[in-house]
Enzyme design. Structure first.
Site, PDB file in Angstrom:
ATOM      1  N   ALA A 251      62.581 -18.785  26.899  1.00 24.10           N
ATOM      2  CA  ALA A 251      62.519 -17.557  26.176  1.00 24.10           C
ATOM      3  C   ALA A 251      61.717 -17.635  25.051  1.00 24.10           C
ATOM      4  O   ALA A 251      61.446 -16.558  24.139  1.00 24.10           O
ATOM      5  CB  ALA A 251      63.902 -17.246  25.465  1.00 24.10           C
ATOM      6  N   ALA A 252      60.862 -18.575  25.015  1.00 25.74           N
ATOM      7  CA  ALA A 252      59.668 -18.581  23.897  1.00 25.74           C
ATOM      8  C   ALA A 252      58.616 -17.402  24.073  1.00 25.74           C
ATOM      9  O   ALA A 252      58.508 -16.668  22.940  1.00 25.74           O
ATOM     10  CB  ALA A 252      58.861 -19.999  24.086  1.00 25.74           C
ATOM     11  N   GLY A 253      58.294 -17.163  25.331  1.00 21.98           N
ATOM     12  CA  GLY A 253      57.460 -16.204  25.470  1.00 21.98           C
ATOM     13  C   GLY A 253      58.158 -14.537  25.234  1.00 21.98           C
ATOM     14  O   GLY A 253      57.688 -13.820  24.744  1.00 21.98           O
ATOM     15  N   ASP A 254      59.346 -14.710  25.636  1.00 24.16           N
ATOM     16  CA  ASP A 254      60.362 -13.607  25.426  1.00 24.16           C
ATOM     17  C   ASP A 254      60.365 -13.202  23.817  1.00 24.16           C
ATOM     18  O   ASP A 254      60.288 -11.865  23.565  1.00 24.16           O
ATOM     19  CB  ASP A 254      61.749 -13.785  26.182  1.00 24.16           C
ATOM     20  CG  ASP A 254      61.386 -13.715  27.528  1.00 24.16           C
ATOM     21  OD1 ASP A 254      60.562 -13.319  28.311  1.00 24.16           O
ATOM     22  OD2 ASP A 254      62.273 -14.486  28.233  1.00 24.16           O
TER      23      ASP A 254
HETATM   24  O1  RIB Z   1      62.077 -16.112  30.236  1.00 28.11           O
HETATM   25  C1  RIB Z   1      63.216 -16.611  30.053  1.00 28.11           C
HETATM   26  C2  RIB Z   1      64.191 -16.229  31.191  1.00 28.11           C
HETATM   27  O2  RIB Z   1      63.822 -16.189  32.492  1.00 28.11           O
HETATM   28  C3  RIB Z   1      65.626 -16.692  31.162  1.00 28.11           C
HETATM   29  O3  RIB Z   1      66.567 -16.291  30.255  1.00 28.11           O
HETATM   30  C4  RIB Z   1      66.021 -16.314  32.570  1.00 28.11           C
HETATM   31  O4  RIB Z   1      67.146 -15.491  32.650  1.00 28.11           O
HETATM   32  C5  RIB Z   1      64.599 -15.825  33.402  1.00 28.11           C
HETATM   33  O5  RIB Z   1      64.823 -14.510  33.467  1.00 28.11           O
END
Ligand code: RIB
Length: 308
Positions: A251-254
């Site tokens: 989730a760093a990119g998210d």
């Molecule tokens: O970007 C990370 C995410 O990728 C995780 O939380 C997982 O659910 C996938 O969707």
């Protein structure tokens, strides 16, 4: 704070995370440690990053009609997200991600879409007012592609900016690329979209130009710990990130995406918005898991103050 409205359309997953020393080879079994289930999904992670960093945000998504889906929906509401456009789908299970994290903090992920597959164009139509009313629409590629395209069309008709984080990597039709105002691929995704392997700044500049040529004004290629290649209308530069000790990069990119769009909707200049997003992502990689690692606004502001 005065801010524009954001709508995120995307996925919700229950992440099953196992830490292992090294990724298994085909046929190999490895013994892991610290197994845990955490809330994730690229759409939900980006929505949480936006909500916690101060956005006015609604999230269009689906969960299964199961206990974890209900718990995730409640959690998202506490993260300052309008969860009205999140429905529980009868006879579906909430999306699942199976994640290995190795000793270097890298990850590999396999996904079952589950209820995310129910985010169809018809489902979008039920909540289209959220897109019409928004200043920006942020999407990823864990939702059906036809819905991503339909949402982009809707956004364009109503002067809503379209931001696409093209993850996970896949090729995309020119029809969709032409409707995107800002795109944020990592190196793998940029390679898949353009055919240009991104190994250095020159490659990043060429890949960014290939995406400009498809009609996208702003291209941000994320380069892991090196930072990002920021290219606006053909003028590009490297914007380094902050150096921290990574526990895991899930989730760093998210987090980067959610925080970036939040900052832009507050009217920050692009350079300041990227710095804000770098700070949010830097904090996230020092903590395990997806949504549990996403920082709140106060934490990002404090981190940035420490850098001055
Ligand atoms: O970007 C990370 C995410 O990728 C995780 O939380 C997982 O659910 C996938 O969707």
């Amino acid at each position: 704070m005065e801010t524009g409205k954001l709508v995120v359309l995307g996925s919700i997953n229950a992440d099953h995370i196992l830490n292992i020393e090294h990724f298994p080879q085909p046929g190999e079994t490895v013994i892991g440690k610290q197994y845990k289930v955490a809330f994730g999904g690229k759409g939900a992670n980006q929505a949480v990053a936006a909500g916690r960093s101060g956005a006015d945000i609604a999230f269009i998504a689906c969960v299964g009609a199961d206990d974890i889906g209900e718990r995730i929906r409640k959690q998202l509401a506490t993260d300052r997200i309008d969860t009205q456009p999140i429905e529980a789908i009868t006879d579906s299970t909430t999306g699942v991600a199976l994640i290995f994290v190795n000793g270097e903090g890298e990850n590999v992920i396999g996904i079952d879409a589950g209820a995310n597959a129910a985010v169809t164009p018809d489902y979008l139509a039920r909540y289209q007012q959220k897109v019409v009313d928004a200043d920006a629409l942020l999407m990823q590629l864990e939702s059906p592609l036809e819905t991503v395209i339909a949402a982009a069309h809707l956004a364009k008709q109503h002067q809503t900016q379209v931001i696409l984080n093209p993850a996970p990597a896949r090729e995309l039709p020119d029809e969709l690329l032409a409707m995107i105002d800002m795109i944020t691929p990592n190196e793998t995704e940029a390679h898949r979209l353009t055919g240009i392997a991104v190994n250095n700044d020159d490659d990043a500049a060429r890949a960014a130009q290939a995406l400009h040529d498809k009609g996208i004004a702003t291209v941000i290629i994320t380069l892991g710990s090196r930072g990002v290649w920021l290219s606006e209308n053909g003028r590009g530069k490297l914007v380094p990130g902050f150096k921290v000790k990574a526990v895991d990069t899930i989730a760093a990119g998210d987090t980067f995406n959610g925080a970036l769009v939040t900052a832009l909707l507050e009217g920050k200049m692009m350079a300041d918005a990227v710095r804000f997003a770098h700070a949010a992502a830097a904090i996230a990689v020092t903590r395990p898991g997806a949504q549990p690692s996403v920082p709140w606004r106060e934490e990002i502001d404090a981190f940035l103050q420490q850098q001055e």
